[in-house]
Design a protein around this motif. Structure first.
Motif, PDB file in Angstrom:
ATOM      1  N   SER A  59      73.308  71.211-102.238  1.00  0.00           N
ATOM      2  CA  SER A  59      73.181  72.558-101.647  1.00  0.00           C
ATOM      3  C   SER A  59      74.356  72.849-100.730  1.00  0.00           C
ATOM      4  N   ASN A 107      66.301  61.936 -97.157  1.00  0.00           N
ATOM      5  CA  ASN A 107      66.386  62.866 -96.020  1.00  0.00           C
ATOM      6  C   ASN A 107      65.501  62.465 -94.850  1.00  0.00           C
ATOM      7  N   GLY A 155      70.383  76.446-104.941  1.00  0.00           N
ATOM      8  CA  GLY A 155      70.224  75.300-104.046  1.00  0.00           C
ATOM      9  C   GLY A 155      69.767  74.081-104.832  1.00  0.00           C
ATOM     10  N   HIS A 166      74.365  74.935 -98.206  1.00  0.00           N
ATOM     11  CA  HIS A 166      74.010  75.181 -96.800  1.00  0.00           C
ATOM     12  C   HIS A 166      73.910  73.906 -95.975  1.00  0.00           C
ATOM     13  N   HIS A 175      62.340  63.876-101.667  1.00  0.00           N
ATOM     14  CA  HIS A 175      62.033  65.223-101.198  1.00  0.00           C
ATOM     15  C   HIS A 175      61.123  65.909-102.222  1.00  0.00           C
ATOM     16  N   GLY A 183      70.152  67.660 -91.281  1.00  0.00           N
ATOM     17  CA  GLY A 183      69.516  67.321 -92.556  1.00  0.00           C
ATOM     18  C   GLY A 183      68.837  68.536 -93.165  1.00  0.00           C
ATOM     19  N   THR A 209      66.940  72.581-104.910  1.00  0.00           N
ATOM     20  CA  THR A 209      65.616  72.762-105.516  1.00  0.00           C
ATOM     21  C   THR A 209      65.747  73.455-106.869  1.00  0.00           C
ATOM     22  N   ASP A 257      70.095  63.227-106.705  1.00  0.00           N
ATOM     23  CA  ASP A 257      69.959  64.340-105.772  1.00  0.00           C
ATOM     24  C   ASP A 257      70.920  64.082-104.606  1.00  0.00           C
ATOM     25  N   VAL A 290      70.927  59.824-100.778  1.00  0.00           N
ATOM     26  CA  VAL A 290      70.561  59.455 -99.403  1.00  0.00           C
ATOM     27  C   VAL A 290      69.222  60.128 -99.115  1.00  0.00           C
TER      28      VAL A 290
HETATM   29  C1  LIG Z   1      67.153  64.944-100.255  1.00  0.00           C
HETATM   30  C2  LIG Z   1      66.905  66.414-100.414  1.00  0.00           C
HETATM   31  N1  LIG Z   1      66.702  66.907-101.640  1.00  0.00           N
HETATM   32  C3  LIG Z   1      66.488  68.212-101.847  1.00  0.00           C
HETATM   33  C4  LIG Z   1      66.432  69.101-100.802  1.00  0.00           C
HETATM   34  C5  LIG Z   1      66.168  70.550-101.083  1.00  0.00           C
HETATM   35  O1  LIG Z   1      67.306  71.308-100.798  1.00  0.00           O
HETATM   36  P1  LIG Z   1      67.240  72.906-100.789  1.00  0.00           P
HETATM   37  O2  LIG Z   1      66.149  73.276 -99.834  1.00  0.00           O
HETATM   38  O3  LIG Z   1      68.588  73.297-100.314  1.00  0.00           O
HETATM   39  O4  LIG Z   1      66.965  73.341-102.167  1.00  0.00           O
HETATM   40  C6  LIG Z   1      66.612  68.635 -99.503  1.00  0.00           C
HETATM   41  C7  LIG Z   1      66.498  69.549 -98.349  1.00  0.00           C
HETATM   42  O5  LIG Z   1      66.186  69.157 -97.254  1.00  0.00           O
HETATM   43  C8  LIG Z   1      66.873  67.253 -99.312  1.00  0.00           C
HETATM   44  O6  LIG Z   1      67.056  66.767 -98.094  1.00  0.00           O
END
Ligand SMILES: Cc1ncc(COP(=O)(O)O)c(C=O)c1O
Length: 397
Positions: free
Chosen positions: A212, A164, A82, A214, A112, A19, A84, A189, A162
């Motif tokens: 994202s 996190n 990413g 990654h 998140h 995750g 964010t 998201d 979903v």
């Molecule tokens: C549901 C969710 N949204 C957004 C993010 C942020 O992703 P990033 O850190 O790749 O920008 C995450 C990262 O854990 C996430 O799980």
């Protein structure tokens, strides 16, 4: 599945923190080092062979991403750093102009940080209100609660597909259909969904989708914004510079390019974007449906094993994704994670960046086991053995 493609798994690590980010298959490193070693050059800028190749590989990834999520066209796909970055660009590049004082945005308490804080900032800036859809007793989003939360002022629903932390899969298609019937836009998201299941943006109908690289075997520093056709001409850049302008002069007159270049000012993460394309091809070869089913199978197995241990509390037994959130009686989650690490098992302890969820779970920190296609039942057995160790508390002290 396919664990032989991952050097880190071959080195003996058991990785259950998918995750947060996933492991990388060899194909990613190969594609990235091929770019750096054989055609390292800027994309979209040169008239010489290696730069043309870099541009073409970069744009090829855009087509691959469009196909992955069934976007009507590649111009609806912009690369970011990413999720964010993507959400911030949508909130401040689109909604800052679309919304006005008193308008309401609906979130949940399990979002998140990256889908909460930009909205708080926008609320301070232009006076919109942030409200929450109530979660049910399983911490899930139901249509009934979505309808209950909507008022005449609701203009946006911004939700993870979903979650996190609790791994619940939200009924995004149904939510979007209903939202659109009320003139409400939907930002989805997809950080925890796109890597794990087949996503079709046209079927979901969402206005914006973010994810994202990654978290799906790709490089860090690469993300995606999908923008529905209707909004392509209304999104504005929040970063300005080379690559996104067509013309400017000394009087301040300037003409900006249209999407997708509009949101890609400056030299992008060319190597990462190219590598991401190769990784998506790799995932497609395995099959996202196969990946999804494998994770659900692992999840069922993991839950059944965890339930045999009365010291383990599972917070999301009824979710439908590879995210399982637990606590061990009288053991601080961070200590549990450190203990598991001694067994070469990587898990994640903490609030998982969803800091307002504590109001719902009545607990601030948990230990998260998040699965991906390369995990196996044998690895789960090792995790469960470590958790069932009768001396676990002694070993933690
Ligand atoms: C549901 C969710 N949204 C957004 C993010 C942020 O992703 P990033 O850190 O790749 O920008 C995450 C990262 O854990 C996430 O799980």
């Amino acid at each position: 599945m396919n664990s032989e493609d991952f050097d880190m798994i071959q080195s003996g690590i058991i990785y259950f923190d998918n995750g947060a980010t996933t492991l990388k298959p060899r194909v990613l490193g190969e594609a990235i080092s091929d770019y750096y070693n054989h055609y390292s050059s800027n994309a979209h800028r040169g008239d010489y062979e290696i730069s043309i190749k870099a541009s073409s590989e970069y744009e090829n990834t855009r087509d691959i991403v469009a196909e992955l999520i069934n976007s009507k066209s590649s111009k609806q796909i912009s690369f970011t750093s990413g999720t964010t970055d993507s959400i911030n660009k949508i909130v401040f590049g689109f909604f800052r102009h679309y919304l006005k004082k008193g308008d309401e945005v609906l979130l949940t308490k399990s979002e998140h940080a990256s889908n909460v804080l930009p909205w708080f900032e926008l609320a301070d800036e232009i006076g919109i209100k942030v409200k929450y859809i109530e979660l049910d007793s399983n911490h899930k989003v139901t249509m009934e609660n979505v309808k209950k939360a909507i008022t005449a002022n609701t203009k946006v629903i911004s939700l993870a597909h979903v979650s996190n932390v609790v791994g619940d899969v939200r009924p995004i298609k149904e939510i979007t259909e209903y939202a659109h019937s009320k003139g409400i836009l939907v930002l989805c998201d997809g950080a925890q969904s796109v890597p794990h299941m087949k996503i079709d943006v046209q079927d979901l109908g969402v206005d914006f989708l973010t994810f994202s690289a990654h978290k799906m075997c790709g490089p860090t520093g690469v993300g995606v914004i999908y923008v529905k056709e209707d909004h392509l001409d209304n999104i504005k850049p929040i970063i300005f510079g080379g690559g996104m302008n067509a013309e400017f002069d000394n009087t301040g007159t300037r003409i900006y390019k249209s999407m997708p270049d509009l949101l890609e000012a400056g030299t992008p993460n060319i190597a990462g974007v190219i590598g991401f394309g190769y990784v998506i091809k790799y995932l497609n070869k395995i099959g996202l449906d196969k990946i999804h089913n494998h994770e659900l199978d692992l999840r069922e197995y993991l839950i059944s094993k965890l339930k045999e241990n009365p010291n383990i509390e599972i917070y999301n037994e009824n979710s439908e994704s590879g995210i399982v959130t637990i606590n061990y009686k009288d053991i601080f989650p961070q200590d549990l994670s450190i203990y598991l690490d001694k067994h070469h098992i990587c898990t994640r302890a903490g609030s998982h960046c969803a800091k307002i969820l504590k109001d719902e779970l009545k607990i601030k920190n948990t230990c998260r086991i998040s699965l991906y296609f390369y995990n196996t039942k044998e690895e789960i057995d090792k995790l469960v053995d470590a958790l069932n160790n009768p001396n676990i508390k002694m070993e933690i002290i």
